[in-house]
Design an enzyme around this catalytic site. Sequence first.
Site, PDB file in Angstrom:
ATOM      1  N   CYS A   2       0.633  -1.191  -0.324  1.00 25.26           N
ATOM      2  CA  CYS A   2      -0.089   0.105  -0.150  1.00 25.26           C
ATOM      3  C   CYS A   2       0.672   0.800   0.402  1.00 25.26           C
ATOM      4  O   CYS A   2       1.980   1.320   0.615  1.00 25.26           O
ATOM      5  CB  CYS A   2      -1.173  -0.046   1.112  1.00 25.26           C
ATOM      6  SG  CYS A   2      -1.979  -1.065   1.549  1.00 25.26           S
ATOM      7  N   ARG A  27       4.423  -0.375  -4.438  1.00 20.86           N
ATOM      8  CA  ARG A  27       3.810  -0.539  -3.219  1.00 20.86           C
ATOM      9  C   ARG A  27       2.143  -1.817  -3.007  1.00 20.86           C
ATOM     10  O   ARG A  27       1.724  -2.446  -2.465  1.00 20.86           O
ATOM     11  CB  ARG A  27       3.942  -0.057  -1.959  1.00 20.86           C
ATOM     12  CG  ARG A  27       5.042   1.042  -2.294  1.00 20.86           C
ATOM     13  CD  ARG A  27       5.701   2.469  -1.490  1.00 20.86           C
ATOM     14  NE  ARG A  27       4.302   1.694  -0.108  1.00 20.86           N
ATOM     15  CZ  ARG A  27       5.826   1.303   1.039  1.00 20.86           C
ATOM     16  NH1 ARG A  27       7.112   1.342   0.394  1.00 20.86           N
ATOM     17  NH2 ARG A  27       5.267   1.129   1.985  1.00 20.86           N
ATOM     18  N   TRP A  77      -3.422  -2.991  -1.441  1.00 20.10           N
ATOM     19  CA  TRP A  77      -2.460  -3.938  -1.318  1.00 20.10           C
ATOM     20  C   TRP A  77      -3.463  -4.622  -0.304  1.00 20.10           C
ATOM     21  O   TRP A  77      -2.849  -4.226   1.232  1.00 20.10           O
ATOM     22  CB  TRP A  77      -0.857  -4.217  -1.268  1.00 20.10           C
ATOM     23  CG  TRP A  77      -0.917  -5.780  -1.794  1.00 20.10           C
ATOM     24  CD1 TRP A  77      -0.028  -6.530  -2.497  1.00 20.10           C
ATOM     25  CD2 TRP A  77      -0.315  -7.123  -0.157  1.00 20.10           C
ATOM     26  NE1 TRP A  77       0.466  -8.020  -2.298  1.00 20.10           N
ATOM     27  CE2 TRP A  77       0.204  -7.981  -0.957  1.00 20.10           C
ATOM     28  CE3 TRP A  77      -1.098  -6.830   0.635  1.00 20.10           C
ATOM     29  CZ2 TRP A  77       0.028  -9.445  -0.320  1.00 20.10           C
ATOM     30  CZ3 TRP A  77      -0.537  -8.127   1.711  1.00 20.10           C
ATOM     31  CH2 TRP A  77      -0.302  -9.888   0.877  1.00 20.10           C
ATOM     32  N   ASN A 103      -1.233   2.383   5.332  1.00 18.00           N
ATOM     33  CA  ASN A 103      -0.560   1.324   4.934  1.00 18.00           C
ATOM     34  C   ASN A 103      -0.906   0.593   6.120  1.00 18.00           C
ATOM     35  O   ASN A 103      -0.281   1.234   7.651  1.00 18.00           O
ATOM     36  CB  ASN A 103       0.449   2.279   4.607  1.00 18.00           C
ATOM     37  CG  ASN A 103       1.715   1.149   4.342  1.00 18.00           C
ATOM     38  OD1 ASN A 103       1.238  -0.435   4.354  1.00 18.00           O
ATOM     39  ND2 ASN A 103       2.815   1.532   4.504  1.00 18.00           N
ATOM     40  N   GLY A 104      -1.453  -0.878   6.106  1.00 16.21           N
ATOM     41  CA  GLY A 104      -0.604  -1.705   7.780  1.00 16.21           C
ATOM     42  C   GLY A 104      -1.928  -2.413   7.990  1.00 16.21           C
ATOM     43  O   GLY A 104      -2.615  -2.254   7.296  1.00 16.21           O
ATOM     44  N   GLU A 487      16.081 -19.599  -6.036  1.00 17.48           N
ATOM     45  CA  GLU A 487      15.580 -18.125  -6.593  1.00 17.48           C
ATOM     46  C   GLU A 487      14.685 -18.332  -8.012  1.00 17.48           C
ATOM     47  O   GLU A 487      14.006 -17.585  -8.081  1.00 17.48           O
ATOM     48  CB  GLU A 487      17.205 -17.641  -6.097  1.00 17.48           C
ATOM     49  CG  GLU A 487      17.099 -15.926  -6.759  1.00 17.48           C
ATOM     50  CD  GLU A 487      15.922 -14.949  -6.852  1.00 17.48           C
ATOM     51  OE1 GLU A 487      15.344 -15.783  -5.711  1.00 17.48           O
ATOM     52  OE2 GLU A 487      15.487 -14.266  -7.011  1.00 17.48           O
ATOM     53  N   LYS A 491      11.446 -16.881  -9.375  1.00 21.47           N
ATOM     54  CA  LYS A 491      10.846 -16.320 -10.022  1.00 21.47           C
ATOM     55  C   LYS A 491      10.002 -17.169 -11.449  1.00 21.47           C
ATOM     56  O   LYS A 491       9.724 -15.701 -11.469  1.00 21.47           O
ATOM     57  CB  LYS A 491      12.918 -16.026 -11.459  1.00 21.47           C
ATOM     58  CG  LYS A 491      14.037 -15.195 -10.484  1.00 21.47           C
ATOM     59  CD  LYS A 491      13.121 -13.454 -10.058  1.00 21.47           C
ATOM     60  CE  LYS A 491      12.879 -13.190  -9.075  1.00 21.47           C
ATOM     61  NZ  LYS A 491      12.975 -13.275  -7.770  1.00 21.47           N
ATOM     62  N   GLU A 494       6.924 -16.882  -9.597  1.00 18.71           N
ATOM     63  CA  GLU A 494       5.876 -15.134  -9.198  1.00 18.71           C
ATOM     64  C   GLU A 494       5.223 -14.199 -10.705  1.00 18.71           C
ATOM     65  O   GLU A 494       4.787 -13.918 -10.362  1.00 18.71           O
ATOM     66  CB  GLU A 494       6.867 -14.374  -8.866  1.00 18.71           C
ATOM     67  CG  GLU A 494       7.476 -13.822  -7.945  1.00 18.71           C
ATOM     68  CD  GLU A 494       8.477 -13.253  -7.650  1.00 18.71           C
ATOM     69  OE1 GLU A 494       9.785 -13.623  -7.945  1.00 18.71           O
ATOM     70  OE2 GLU A 494       8.898 -12.187  -6.685  1.00 18.71           O
ATOM     71  N   HIS A 510      14.271 -39.066  -2.782  1.00 18.95           N
ATOM     72  CA  HIS A 510      13.668 -39.019  -1.045  1.00 18.95           C
ATOM     73  C   HIS A 510      11.713 -37.826  -1.111  1.00 18.95           C
ATOM     74  O   HIS A 510      11.120 -37.858   0.022  1.00 18.95           O
ATOM     75  CB  HIS A 510      13.640 -37.912  -0.122  1.00 18.95           C
ATOM     76  CG  HIS A 510      15.356 -38.950  -0.077  1.00 18.95           C
ATOM     77  ND1 HIS A 510      15.819 -39.900   0.815  1.00 18.95           N
ATOM     78  CD2 HIS A 510      16.554 -38.181  -0.009  1.00 18.95           C
ATOM     79  CE1 HIS A 510      17.220 -40.416   0.372  1.00 18.95           C
ATOM     80  NE2 HIS A 510      17.699 -38.432   0.312  1.00 18.95           N
ATOM     81  N   LYS A 609       5.570  -5.432  -3.979  1.00 16.05           N
ATOM     82  CA  LYS A 609       7.199  -5.148  -3.650  1.00 16.05           C
ATOM     83  C   LYS A 609       7.701  -4.630  -2.415  1.00 16.05           C
ATOM     84  O   LYS A 609       8.666  -5.481  -1.677  1.00 16.05           O
ATOM     85  CB  LYS A 609       7.863  -3.362  -4.718  1.00 16.05           C
ATOM     86  CG  LYS A 609       9.614  -3.812  -4.655  1.00 16.05           C
ATOM     87  CD  LYS A 609       8.917  -4.239  -6.439  1.00 16.05           C
ATOM     88  CE  LYS A 609      11.318  -4.519  -6.067  1.00 16.05           C
ATOM     89  NZ  LYS A 609      11.595  -5.768  -6.542  1.00 16.05           N
TER      90      LYS A 609
HETATM   91  C1  F6R Z   1      10.747 -11.870  -5.251  1.00 20.01           C
HETATM   92  C2  F6R Z   1      10.880 -11.326  -4.082  1.00 20.01           C
HETATM   93  C3  F6R Z   1      10.682 -10.909  -2.587  1.00 20.01           C
HETATM   94  C4  F6R Z   1      10.587 -10.470  -1.864  1.00 20.01           C
HETATM   95  C5  F6R Z   1      10.639 -10.500  -0.347  1.00 20.01           C
HETATM   96  C6  F6R Z   1      11.689  -9.299   0.464  1.00 20.01           C
HETATM   97  O1  F6R Z   1      11.042 -11.117  -6.202  1.00 20.01           O
HETATM   98  O2  F6R Z   1      11.201  -9.403  -4.882  1.00 20.01           O
HETATM   99  O3  F6R Z   1      10.586 -12.278  -2.458  1.00 20.01           O
HETATM  100  O4  F6R Z   1      12.734 -10.766  -2.192  1.00 20.01           O
HETATM  101  O5  F6R Z   1       9.304  -9.729  -0.385  1.00 20.01           O
HETATM  102  O6  F6R Z   1      11.613  -8.093   0.269  1.00 20.01           O
HETATM  103  P1  F6R Z   1      13.526  -7.050   0.378  1.00 20.01           P
HETATM  104  O7  F6R Z   1      13.575  -7.899  -0.056  1.00 20.01           O
HETATM  105  O8  F6R Z   1      12.400  -6.055   0.141  1.00 20.01           O
HETATM  106  O9  F6R Z   1      12.772  -7.765   1.501  1.00 20.01           O
END
Ligand code: F6R
Length: 614
Positions: A2, A27, A77, A103-104, A487, A491, A494, A510, A609
């Site tokens: 947010c 956000r 969000w 926000n929160g 990772e 990716k 996501e 396993h 994000k």
């Molecule tokens: C994946 C991604 C998220 C962040 C996670 C932590 O592409 O961006 O998994 O890595 O939400 O966010 P930060 O790094 O901002 O603490």
Amino acid sequence: MCGIVGYVGSKTAVDILIEGLTSLEYRGYDSSGVALNIEGKVQLFKAQGKLQNLRNIVQNNYDEISKSTIGIGHIRWATHGVPSVENAHPHTCNCGKVAIVHNGIIENFKELKAKLEANGCTFRSQTDTETIAHLVATKYGETKDLTEAVRLATQEIEGAYAIAVIHQDVKNTIVATRRNAPLVVGFGEDENFVASDIPALIKYTKKAMYLDDNQIVTITPNSVKLIDIDNNPKELKIETLPWEPVALSKMGYKHFMLKEIHEQPDIVRNVLAGKLRTMDAPIELNEVTLNKEKLKNLSRIQIVACGTSLHAAMVGKYLIEDFCGIPVDVEPSSEYIYRKTITNENTLVIGVSQSGETADTITAVRQAKKKGSHILIVTNRPDSTMAREADSLIPVNAGIEVSVAATKSYMAQLISFYLLAIYMAEVKGSMPKDEVSKLKHELILLPQKIDNILTAKGDIQKCARKFANSKDFIFIARGVNYATALEGALKLKEISYINATGYTAGELKHGPIAMLDESMPVLSVLMKGKVYDKILSNAEEAKARNARMIALTNSEDFKLDELFENIIRVPDVMEILSPALAIVPLQLLAYYIAEFLGKDVDQPRNLAKSVTVE
Ligand code: F6R
């Protein structure tokens, strides 16, 4: 998670609000709205879905809307209540005079709501935020003072919040406050601003003040007054921001994600610059303020992080244990904070976060700080809440990352961990000098090798097309590249919504092997080194179950052609450094699959994000 923005001055408020929300879109983006005081009346304009829908509404009513010079805006969000117009912020009270953006999460909103309903408040949304609107309106009714109403309301609210409020009867005034969620005030000439983050106001001013928890700010065009929750006046601590207006440009790339992937060679150069000078000179990491004697005698390190940052932390653990012989635990922050942890003043606790605003990681480092640990923060946002908790702060300098899927910040975190681990090894004297020099030499060569991968991206694009219609995907690796497999899988899921999972290759048999058949792609991260042969054997096992085999490798071994249907080659590299190379083709693979499937690459569904709720 947010974004909020507020403006009061003499310009057209809605233009500034929409522009601010555009820069805060990272956000959240499931709905948005603005509240404006138009010729003495508070009016709301809200839309479900992308910000463009709000822009369209504003455009259609622009003649009327553009008269307003005060307003608040929000990009959402969803936490409580589905994304919809009625749940979109701003929210208002029964009489419609109060408008609030938030926000929160308000943790005691059910109790508050019951009390407010008993007192005649009618709720129109399923959000927790609406309780604050009714609460502030009630308190305003008692005090006829908006700042006091907000102050009294926050005394009843539990949880995390950053809020901004306007009231129809209080002309040209925004009141804002925060607790465990970011909020910054911007100071202009006859105009002032409030926002969740700097990009929303940097175009207008470089003078800003970060609010501390429980401070309440009252903003008019010509004044900013700050108090604490006990009504004591507080001094304004105005900073000059070292930021330039953020160029939110894709620079000709189709998506920010692709642009950010391509920035990685320069980011590696930037992170190394000034710290790694020559092969023989020790790494300079002045950011680490932990006394060298203490560092030598550290018995334990704990790293807390979430998501992609957690994967960088896993590589960090591997490096520090390998180079320095210090035991390192890596834990998702969301787990660390809800258990009894053996953390004390002899533990170094490292928090890793791109945004520096991830609620779980902030809570984790605060808990560790209370136990006396030295707190080292590795973040892309040295101006963030988390950075302000740091005893030592390593800014990773990746620049603003717009795409929700983290790519270049991961690279910058990895390189920062290489530097940190080598620095610690040099302080401890735990690694032979010639090995350290070789590592440094190879680090300097990395940007060119990443460039080579980017130049050959056509092959990865072809591979992506071939596998884009897969329902599931498995990534396997071992050792330092286990994090790469996780990772790569993260990716892919996501941004393409394909069910992708990373496993240590040894775990395949396993359980997960039961899922393999001719429809399942298995991508092996196969870097030359200690675990190469083992992964190859595990890949053979997968092949024997008819899985579709893909290799990501720096090996030229011709036998691989028999085993793998597709081979993605990367330049030769030391095994310990290979995570920094191997991740690049996996980012590209995820990107091209999502792009081929027509997904919203930069703003994937359900994500934001900056995850500022626990
Ligand atoms: C994946 C991604 C998220 C962040 C996670 C932590 O592409 O961006 O998994 O890595 O939400 O966010 P930060 O790094 O901002 O603490």
